[in-house]
Scaffold this motif. Structure first.
Motif, mmCIF file in Angstrom:
data_model
loop_
_atom_site.group_PDB
_atom_site.id
_atom_site.type_symbol
_atom_site.label_atom_id
_atom_site.label_comp_id
_atom_site.label_asym_id
_atom_site.label_seq_id
_atom_site.Cartn_x
_atom_site.Cartn_y
_atom_site.Cartn_z
ATOM 1 N N PHE A 1 3.863 -2.997 10.948
ATOM 2 C CA PHE A 1 2.755 -2.694 10.033
ATOM 3 C C PHE A 1 2.773 -3.613 8.813
ATOM 4 O O PHE A 1 1.739 -4.129 8.391
ATOM 5 C CB PHE A 1 2.781 -1.226 9.602
ATOM 6 N N ASP A 2 3.974 -3.813 8.249
ATOM 7 C CA ASP A 2 4.095 -4.743 7.111
ATOM 8 C C ASP A 2 3.569 -6.114 7.502
ATOM 9 O O ASP A 2 2.884 -6.791 6.743
ATOM 10 C CB ASP A 2 5.564 -4.905 6.693
ATOM 11 N N LEU A 3 3.922 -6.502 8.710
ATOM 12 C CA LEU A 3 3.548 -7.814 9.208
ATOM 13 C C LEU A 3 2.028 -7.928 9.330
ATOM 14 O O LEU A 3 1.436 -8.951 8.996
ATOM 15 C CB LEU A 3 4.186 -7.993 10.579
ATOM 16 N N SER B 1 8.106 3.926 -2.094
ATOM 17 C CA SER B 1 9.048 4.075 -0.985
ATOM 18 C C SER B 1 10.387 3.438 -1.336
ATOM 19 O O SER B 1 11.452 3.995 -1.064
ATOM 20 C CB SER B 1 8.447 3.512 0.313
ATOM 21 N N ASN B 2 10.344 2.283 -1.992
ATOM 22 C CA ASN B 2 11.604 1.667 -2.429
ATOM 23 C C ASN B 2 12.327 2.548 -3.445
ATOM 24 O O ASN B 2 13.541 2.726 -3.363
ATOM 25 C CB ASN B 2 11.350 0.302 -3.070
ATOM 26 N N ALA B 3 11.568 3.073 -4.413
ATOM 27 C CA ALA B 3 12.189 3.862 -5.485
ATOM 28 C C ALA B 3 12.871 5.097 -4.913
ATOM 29 O O ALA B 3 13.874 5.568 -5.451
ATOM 30 C CB ALA B 3 11.141 4.257 -6.516
ATOM 31 N N SER C 1 9.859 3.421 -11.977
ATOM 32 C CA SER C 1 11.284 3.378 -12.316
ATOM 33 C C SER C 1 12.053 4.366 -11.455
ATOM 34 O O SER C 1 11.527 5.400 -11.077
ATOM 35 C CB SER C 1 11.519 3.771 -13.770
ATOM 36 N N ASP C 2 13.294 4.015 -11.178
ATOM 37 C CA ASP C 2 14.118 4.948 -10.417
ATOM 38 C C ASP C 2 15.511 5.033 -11.014
ATOM 39 O O ASP C 2 15.872 4.263 -11.912
ATOM 40 C CB ASP C 2 14.177 4.526 -8.941
ATOM 41 N N THR C 3 16.282 5.978 -10.513
ATOM 42 C CA THR C 3 17.657 6.172 -10.988
ATOM 43 C C THR C 3 18.631 5.794 -9.875
ATOM 44 O O THR C 3 19.627 6.461 -9.641
ATOM 45 C CB THR C 3 17.882 7.638 -11.367
ATOM 46 N N VAL D 1 13.624 -10.775 2.393
ATOM 47 C CA VAL D 1 14.843 -10.679 1.593
ATOM 48 C C VAL D 1 15.278 -9.230 1.482
ATOM 49 O O VAL D 1 14.531 -8.377 1.033
ATOM 50 C CB VAL D 1 14.644 -11.276 0.187
ATOM 51 N N ARG D 2 16.470 -8.958 1.934
ATOM 52 C CA ARG D 2 17.069 -7.649 1.774
ATOM 53 C C ARG D 2 18.428 -7.873 1.152
ATOM 54 O O ARG D 2 19.119 -8.821 1.480
ATOM 55 C CB ARG D 2 17.242 -6.940 3.119
ATOM 56 N N ILE D 3 18.796 -6.983 0.261
ATOM 57 C CA ILE D 3 20.108 -7.125 -0.352
ATOM 58 C C ILE D 3 21.113 -6.420 0.526
ATOM 59 O O ILE D 3 20.952 -5.244 0.842
ATOM 60 C CB ILE D 3 20.085 -6.558 -1.773
ATOM 61 N N GLY E 1 15.020 -1.356 6.568
ATOM 62 C CA GLY E 1 13.842 -1.994 5.992
ATOM 63 C C GLY E 1 13.739 -3.389 6.538
ATOM 64 O O GLY E 1 14.690 -3.915 7.113
ATOM 65 N N SER E 2 12.569 -3.971 6.365
ATOM 66 C CA SER E 2 12.381 -5.295 6.936
ATOM 67 C C SER E 2 12.449 -6.361 5.859
ATOM 68 O O SER E 2 12.503 -7.539 6.150
ATOM 69 C CB SER E 2 11.023 -5.356 7.620
ATOM 70 N N GLY E 3 12.415 -5.958 4.600
ATOM 71 C CA GLY E 3 12.431 -6.951 3.534
ATOM 72 C C GLY E 3 11.094 -7.623 3.330
ATOM 73 O O GLY E 3 10.996 -8.690 2.743
ATOM 74 N N LEU E 4 10.044 -6.983 3.828
ATOM 75 C CA LEU E 4 8.713 -7.561 3.639
ATOM 76 C C LEU E 4 7.927 -6.845 2.550
ATOM 77 O O LEU E 4 6.990 -7.393 1.984
ATOM 78 C CB LEU E 4 7.916 -7.493 4.948
ATOM 79 N N GLY E 5 8.326 -5.593 2.272
ATOM 80 C CA GLY E 5 7.543 -4.761 1.359
ATOM 81 C C GLY E 5 7.193 -5.444 0.052
ATOM 82 O O GLY E 5 6.022 -5.545 -0.321
ATOM 83 N N LEU E 6 8.202 -5.946 -0.649
ATOM 84 C CA LEU E 6 7.940 -6.536 -1.961
ATOM 85 C C LEU E 6 7.201 -7.865 -1.867
ATOM 86 O O LEU E 6 6.454 -8.217 -2.767
ATOM 87 C CB LEU E 6 9.255 -6.706 -2.728
ATOM 88 N N SER E 7 7.408 -8.597 -0.775
ATOM 89 C CA SER E 7 6.659 -9.848 -0.686
ATOM 90 C C SER E 7 5.181 -9.553 -0.418
ATOM 91 O O SER E 7 4.304 -10.292 -0.866
ATOM 92 C CB SER E 7 7.266 -10.815 0.325
HETATM 93 N N1 LIG Z 1 13.936 0.350 -6.287
HETATM 94 C C1 LIG Z 1 14.898 -0.460 -5.801
HETATM 95 N N2 LIG Z 1 16.199 -0.294 -6.177
HETATM 96 C C2 LIG Z 1 17.166 -1.100 -5.690
HETATM 97 N N3 LIG Z 1 16.947 -2.102 -4.804
HETATM 98 C C3 LIG Z 1 15.691 -2.291 -4.393
HETATM 99 C C4 LIG Z 1 14.598 -1.501 -4.868
HETATM 100 N N4 LIG Z 1 13.470 -1.946 -4.285
HETATM 101 C C5 LIG Z 1 13.836 -2.950 -3.482
HETATM 102 N N5 LIG Z 1 15.158 -3.169 -3.538
HETATM 103 C C6 LIG Z 1 15.917 -4.221 -2.826
HETATM 104 O O1 LIG Z 1 15.019 -5.252 -2.512
HETATM 105 C C7 LIG Z 1 14.996 -5.499 -1.122
HETATM 106 C C8 LIG Z 1 13.612 -5.890 -0.699
HETATM 107 O O2 LIG Z 1 12.726 -4.800 -0.792
HETATM 108 P P1 LIG Z 1 11.474 -4.725 0.175
HETATM 109 O O3 LIG Z 1 10.653 -3.543 -0.190
HETATM 110 O O4 LIG Z 1 10.816 -6.069 0.161
HETATM 111 O O5 LIG Z 1 12.129 -4.569 1.594
HETATM 112 P P2 LIG Z 1 12.761 -3.316 2.292
HETATM 113 O O6 LIG Z 1 12.594 -2.077 1.472
HETATM 114 O O7 LIG Z 1 14.139 -3.711 2.665
HETATM 115 O O8 LIG Z 1 11.916 -3.229 3.612
HETATM 116 P P3 LIG Z 1 10.399 -2.761 3.814
HETATM 117 O O9 LIG Z 1 9.686 -3.973 4.267
HETATM 118 O O10 LIG Z 1 10.528 -1.738 4.874
HETATM 119 O O11 LIG Z 1 9.893 -2.238 2.502
HETATM 120 C C9 LIG Z 1 15.491 -4.218 -0.495
HETATM 121 O O12 LIG Z 1 16.099 -4.468 0.747
HETATM 122 C C10 LIG Z 1 16.479 -3.710 -1.534
HETATM 123 O O13 LIG Z 1 17.730 -4.291 -1.313
#
Ligand SMILES: Nc1ncnc2c1ncn2[C@@H]1O[C@H](COP(=O)(O)OP(=O)(O)OP(=O)(O)O)[C@@H](O)[C@H]1O
Ligand SMILES: [Mg+2]
Lengths: 130, 375
Positions: free
Chosen positions: B207-209, B277-279, B305-307, B324-326, B336-342
């Motif tokens: 879906f992200d793709l 979703s990330n938070a 913001s999150d804790t 990019v995923r950490i 996660g796929s690391g696409l969300g933030l991009s």
């Molecule tokens: N709120 C957050 N707190 C800490 N790390 C975060 C947060 N949001 C993102 N990250 C880090 O940034 C990376 C990239 O986030 P991104 O949303 O792009 O990908 P994802 O969550 O891994 O996968 P998805 O595509 O399913 O969202 C995450 O893998 C995570 O390591």
């Protein structure tokens, strides 16, 4: 006493599967990345290592293999990869000259056949002990 | 450093050849449009035949070509050169402006004309124009190559990301098939759950793709309407609450009343969903999420913001790139796929906007998205 085998893979499900399939035969120690594995190795000595190739970097497996071999060249190292089918790259740890940079005793590709992996670990451990 | 361009002069008048050579020697021309400078290395020939040889050998970038020559004419040389597949720019030097010659020369790929006699300034003007064109072509080509490389990189990472869950599910299915855990079916519950979770992750990736390709291909018509941000964000919070409640995480919203923001509702929803979703995903159990949305001088400012687990500065620097995923002990169980933030970043750019993050490991993160006018 079961032999200690370090397994490193960034996919936790893959580690779980290795555990399910091999915990009868080995004492498994798991890590999910190169750094974690290196830290573990500061305190634990293992009898063999099974490493995923692509982790935090595309060649983290090779780097880790090098690290393990530097500590003890006799530790058998097996690298597991799905890189071959993806990129067409072919790593075969066979010729001596390739050994000089690959530092792994065997390279197997995913999906893993566990019988083959077990056999390979045992064979290498025997070979190194001989 | 000025870029060196090779210039060849073909003219039967020796005075013309030395004149041009002298004018261009030690001369540096500014190309302000593309922020570059060029200088020239000039070679010369008195006949088209000799000139042709030089062209084959040294492939000049710019050819200054006289039409009236003793043997083969300039026009004949032009035809022989078949310029279609070459980057060389040809400037015809003509004493008398015959329209027929000009038309014919243009047809055969001449770039422009310089009427004899001309001043050094006129010559330099013409060369400035031609060099600009050449350098622009070069940059365009470089860009195209870079794009191709990125495409390839994207596809290889994508393949890897799609194969990992497949391999995991395949592995679990094989364990089930061979009854490796014995005959008690409840022994398989965990691995069935894990398989479903991995498939879910794969679905999210796809879906992200789709979001990503839709943004990049610009195929889908964007539907810009007067979006009621309150309503939309309420909806997104409900979606995020499903996961949040399972882990005792509370989502608090502080949304300015009555914001109407001209935008594509779908795009804003994708942005909010990803941030929320990330938070939640990267939060601790019983943590907290705060979402604040303000409307400020035409700008929509979203803060989430999150804790949660937070990240180091080094980690946050590369966050908004594809895939990019950490990877560390805190994140490795989180899928996660690391696409969300991009995706978020690409969408923000469609609103002349920006994304930024402030974070502290183990304390939490604040993501800020600012959106301006729709582009
Ligand atoms: N709120 C957050 N707190 C800490 N790390 C975060 C947060 N949001 C993102 N990250 C880090 O940034 C990376 C990239 O986030 P991104 O949303 O792009 O990908 P994802 O969550 O891994 O996968 P998805 O595509 O399913 O969202 C995450 O893998 C995570 O390591
Ligand atoms: Mg995400």
């Amino acid at each position: 006493m079961l032999k200690k085998v370090l397994i490193v893979d960034d996919d936790p499900d893959f580690l779980d599967q290795m555990e399910i399939m091999m915990q009868k035969d080995f004492d498994l120690i798991r890590a999910t990345n190169q750094k974690e594995a290196e830290k573990l190795l500061e305190t634990v000595t293992v009898d063999a290592a099974v490493l995923d190739l692509m982790m935090e970097s595309a060649d983290a497996g090779f780097a880790l293999a090098y690290h393990i071999k530097k500590k003890n060249p006799a530790t058998p190292v097996i690298i597991i990869t799905s890189v071959m089918s993806e990129t067409g790259m072919d790593f075969e740890a066979k010729t001596p000259e390739e050994h000089s940079w690959i530092k792994a005793d065997a390279i197997l590709s995913k999906p893993i056949r566990y019988e083959q992996l077990k056999h390979e670990i045992q064979r290498l451990m025997e070979e190194k002990n001989a | 450093m000025p870029e060196l361009l090779k210039v060849l002069v073909i003219d039967d008048e020796p005075g013309m050849r030395t004149g041009i050579t002298r004018a261009l020697r030690d001369c540096i021309i500014d190309l302000p449009d593309i922020g570059q400078q060029v200088c020239f290395e000039v070679s010369q020939s008195g006949t088209a035949e000799k000139g042709y040889e030089i062209i084959q050998q040294s492939q000049p970038n710019i050819l200054l070509l006289d039409h009236k020559l003793p043997g083969m004419t300039g026009l004949e040389l032009l035809k022989k050169l078949e310029l279609k597949n070459s980057d060389m720019l040809v400037i015809m030097i003509t004493a008398y402006a015959s329209v027929d010659t000009a038309v014919e020369a243009t047809k055969n790929g001449a770039y422009d004309f310089l009427a004899k006699p001309f001043t050094p300034a006129e010559l330099k003007n013409m060369l400035q124009k031609a060099s600009g064109r050449l350098m622009f072509q070069r940059q365009a080509r470089k860009l195209a190559e870079e794009k191709k490389r990125l495409r390839f990189e994207f596809i290889s990472v994508l393949t890897h990301e799609l194969k990992s869950p497949l391999a995991a599910v395949e592995g679990y299915l094989n364990i089930m098939k061979n009854r490796d855990l014995g005959d008690n079916t409840s022994a398989y519950d965990h691995i069935i759950d894990r398989s479903l979770i991995r498939l879910e992750g794969m679905k999210k990736l796809i879906f992200d793709l789709l979001d990503l390709t839709r943004i990049e291909s610009k195929q889908k018509k964007r539907e810009i309407t007067q979006v009621e941000i309150n309503l939309l964000s309420q909806h997104c919070i409900e979606t995020a609450n499903v996961e949040a409640q399972k882990r005792g995480i509370v989502i608090k919203a502080d949304i300015e009343k009555g914001i109407i923001f001209p935008s594509d509702a779908n795009e804003i929803e994708i942005i909010l969903n990803n941030l929320l979703s990330n938070a939640v995903k990267y939060n601790r159990d019983n943590g907290r999420v705060d979402m604040a949305i303000k409307h400020d001088s035409e700008k929509l400012i979203i803060k989430v913001s999150d804790t949660g687990i937070g990240m180091t500065e080094e980690e946050s620097a590369k966050l908004f790139n594809d895939f990019v995923r950490i990877k560390n002990a805190k994140t490795h169980k989180i899928l996660g796929s690391g696409l969300g933030l991009s995706v978020v970043k690409k969408l923000a750019l469609l609103y002349n906007g920006s994304v930024s993050v402030e974070s502290q490991p183990d304390v939490g993160s604040t993501f800020t998205v600012e959106l301006g006018k729709v582009l």
